[in-house]
Scaffold this active site. Structure first.
Site, mmCIF file in Angstrom:
data_model
loop_
_atom_site.group_PDB
_atom_site.id
_atom_site.type_symbol
_atom_site.label_atom_id
_atom_site.label_comp_id
_atom_site.label_asym_id
_atom_site.label_seq_id
_atom_site.Cartn_x
_atom_site.Cartn_y
_atom_site.Cartn_z
ATOM 1 N N ARG A 81 8.214 -5.278 0.481
ATOM 2 C CA ARG A 81 7.297 -4.276 1.041
ATOM 3 C C ARG A 81 7.821 -3.899 2.436
ATOM 4 O O ARG A 81 8.086 -4.780 3.247
ATOM 5 C CB ARG A 81 5.858 -4.822 1.137
ATOM 6 C CG ARG A 81 5.285 -5.258 -0.215
ATOM 7 C CD ARG A 81 3.791 -5.553 -0.139
ATOM 8 N NE ARG A 81 3.004 -4.329 -0.024
ATOM 9 C CZ ARG A 81 1.704 -4.315 0.217
ATOM 10 N NH1 ARG A 81 1.046 -5.442 0.401
ATOM 11 N NH2 ARG A 81 1.057 -3.159 0.296
ATOM 12 N N GLN A 179 -9.378 -3.274 -1.861
ATOM 13 C CA GLN A 179 -9.358 -4.520 -1.081
ATOM 14 C C GLN A 179 -10.675 -4.739 -0.336
ATOM 15 O O GLN A 179 -11.039 -5.870 -0.039
ATOM 16 C CB GLN A 179 -8.196 -4.496 -0.076
ATOM 17 C CG GLN A 179 -6.821 -4.636 -0.681
ATOM 18 C CD GLN A 179 -6.189 -3.290 -0.970
ATOM 19 O OE1 GLN A 179 -6.886 -2.303 -1.247
ATOM 20 N NE2 GLN A 179 -4.874 -3.227 -0.934
ATOM 21 N N ASP A 220 -0.629 -3.446 10.042
ATOM 22 C CA ASP A 220 0.601 -3.929 9.403
ATOM 23 C C ASP A 220 1.800 -3.876 10.344
ATOM 24 O O ASP A 220 2.740 -4.646 10.204
ATOM 25 C CB ASP A 220 0.882 -3.145 8.123
ATOM 26 C CG ASP A 220 -0.005 -3.668 7.011
ATOM 27 O OD1 ASP A 220 -1.209 -3.339 7.020
ATOM 28 O OD2 ASP A 220 0.483 -4.457 6.183
ATOM 29 N N LYS A 231 -3.783 0.136 6.386
ATOM 30 C CA LYS A 231 -4.111 0.665 5.059
ATOM 31 C C LYS A 231 -4.470 2.142 5.112
ATOM 32 O O LYS A 231 -5.209 2.582 6.008
ATOM 33 C CB LYS A 231 -5.274 -0.157 4.479
ATOM 34 C CG LYS A 231 -5.783 0.264 3.122
ATOM 35 C CD LYS A 231 -4.693 0.323 2.061
ATOM 36 C CE LYS A 231 -3.909 -0.955 1.924
ATOM 37 N NZ LYS A 231 -2.658 -0.814 1.147
HETATM 38 O O1 MRU Z 1 -1.655 -3.358 0.862
HETATM 39 P P1 MRU Z 1 -2.316 -4.498 1.557
HETATM 40 O O2 MRU Z 1 -3.556 -4.976 0.886
HETATM 41 O O3 MRU Z 1 -1.351 -5.631 1.856
HETATM 42 O O4 MRU Z 1 -2.754 -3.892 2.971
HETATM 43 C C1 MRU Z 1 -3.326 -4.729 3.918
HETATM 44 C C2 MRU Z 1 -3.817 -4.033 5.119
HETATM 45 O O5 MRU Z 1 -3.640 -2.843 5.291
HETATM 46 C C3 MRU Z 1 -4.484 -4.873 6.157
HETATM 47 O O6 MRU Z 1 -5.452 -4.144 6.849
HETATM 48 C C4 MRU Z 1 -3.413 -5.352 7.144
HETATM 49 O O7 MRU Z 1 -2.366 -6.003 6.473
HETATM 50 C C5 MRU Z 1 -3.965 -6.246 8.164
HETATM 51 S S1 MRU Z 1 -4.344 -7.820 7.462
HETATM 52 C C6 MRU Z 1 -4.859 -8.832 8.678
#
Ligand code: MRU
Length: 328
Positions: A81, A179, A220, A231
């Protein structure tokens, strides 16, 4: 107590399969770097800090098995990713320990412990922000599942609650993979924290009608100037929060900060399979002839951020560059 997303035991990485939640709590035992890479790619484990820790243990599995080699394992894990900076920090932490001849497992254990500690400190630093706020909105899952323990966005909420704050959490459902409604709501329900799941497109309604006192999200990747990826859908919430005078906070451990990146323009945004948008729970919703587009993240300019909640305190965007520890 918040859940634990993953742990090392008996020579294997144990992790809670986040695809099965909230229906079933399935624990998987991963025994190769390739299996860890697959788990990250399929969001079996997800959330920036958690995939960094999982990848660190993926490197340990490669070191113990003697295959794939050090650089190959790092490459396979890096290719999973592109957006979360933590992924690359976790891999590099163990790769460099392995290269120096240090014990990879010890390096991964220390990395994991540091993430857990930083998330707890985010909770302590951020809790005073919510001493008076009654209703808080969050997007995606930035809880214990996304971070190993505590969470980033959810950590200050947890600590504020422990200190007696009377908080209510608005949970964006977070299409396409839900999520929010699957994972954040599950964490809050387990701990009896009052909350309501809302459709993503309802957030503007609640922000505009005075039902939200503050927004807090995870991230991220955060550039030096405070632009950050999170996200997809986060950008919209940030703009609408500012329009309505609602403070917008971003909580993250130092592994999420990419000090080498001056701003958010070059942050890589993961594009995922169109089927995640065209289907719901495995059922096709859109016409067969339709195609979809599926960016997993968006980038929010720092001008929409009121403050960053870091392990070392609450930092305004203008002061962020000097607050990021040098090693990053
Ligand atoms: O695609 P994901 O579910 O891995 O995306 C996660 C997010 O966008 C979270 O908000 C981010 O990783 C922060 S987690 C503390």
């Amino acid at each position: 107590m918040p859940v634990r997303a993953l742990w090392w035991k008996d020579g294997a990485l144990h992790l809670l399969d986040q695809r099965a939640l909230p229906g079933r709590a399935v624990v998987l035992h991963l025994r190769s770097a390739e299996a860890v890479a697959r788990a990250i790619r399929t969001l079996t484990v997800r959330g920036a800090p958690a995939i960094g820790v999982a990848a660190a243990y993926g490197m340990v599995l490669a070191a113990r098995a003697g295959r794939p080699g050090r650089e190959r394992a790092a490459k396979v894990l890096r290719a999973t990713r592109p957006t979360a900076h933590d992924l690359f920090v976790g891999i590099e932490t163990v790769r460099s320990a392995w290269e120096r001849g240090d014990d990879p497992l010890e390096a991964a254990d220390l990395y994991r412990a540091a993430i857990v500690d930083e998330c707890h400190r985010i909770g302590e630093a951020g809790a005073p922000l919510f001493a008076r706020a009654k209703q808080v909105l969050t997007h995606c899952n930035a809880g214990a599942l996304a971070t190993v323990e505590w969470g980033t966005a959810l950590a200050p909420i947890r600590v504020a609650r422990q200190r007696g704050a009377d908080l209510f959490v608005w949970v964006d459902e977070t299409r396409p993979l839900l999520q929010g409604s699957r994972l954040t709501a599950w964490e809050l329900a387990r701990e009896k924290i009052p909350h309501a799941v809302i459709a993503d497109n309802a957030a503007g309604y609640y922000l505009a009608t005075g039902a939200v006192d503050a927004v807090i999200v995870g991230a991220d990747r955060i550039a030096r100037n405070g632009d950050f990826a999170n996200k997809v859908g986060t950008y919209e919430k940030a703009v609408v929060a500012k329009e309505n005078g609602v403070p917008f906070y971003v909580a993250a451990p130092w592994s999420t900060f990419d000090a080498r990146r001056a701003n958010g323009r070059s942050i890589p945004v993961e594009q995922r399979d169109e089927d995640e948008v065209l289907t719901l729970a495995g059922r096709r919703l859109a016409p067969r002839a339709s195609h979809g587009r599926n960016p997993a993240f968006d980038v929010t300019p720092s001008r929409y951020v009121t403050a960053f909640v870091t392990p070392d305190g609450v930092v305004r965007p203008a002061r962020l560059a000097s607050a990021i520890p040098r090693a990053r």
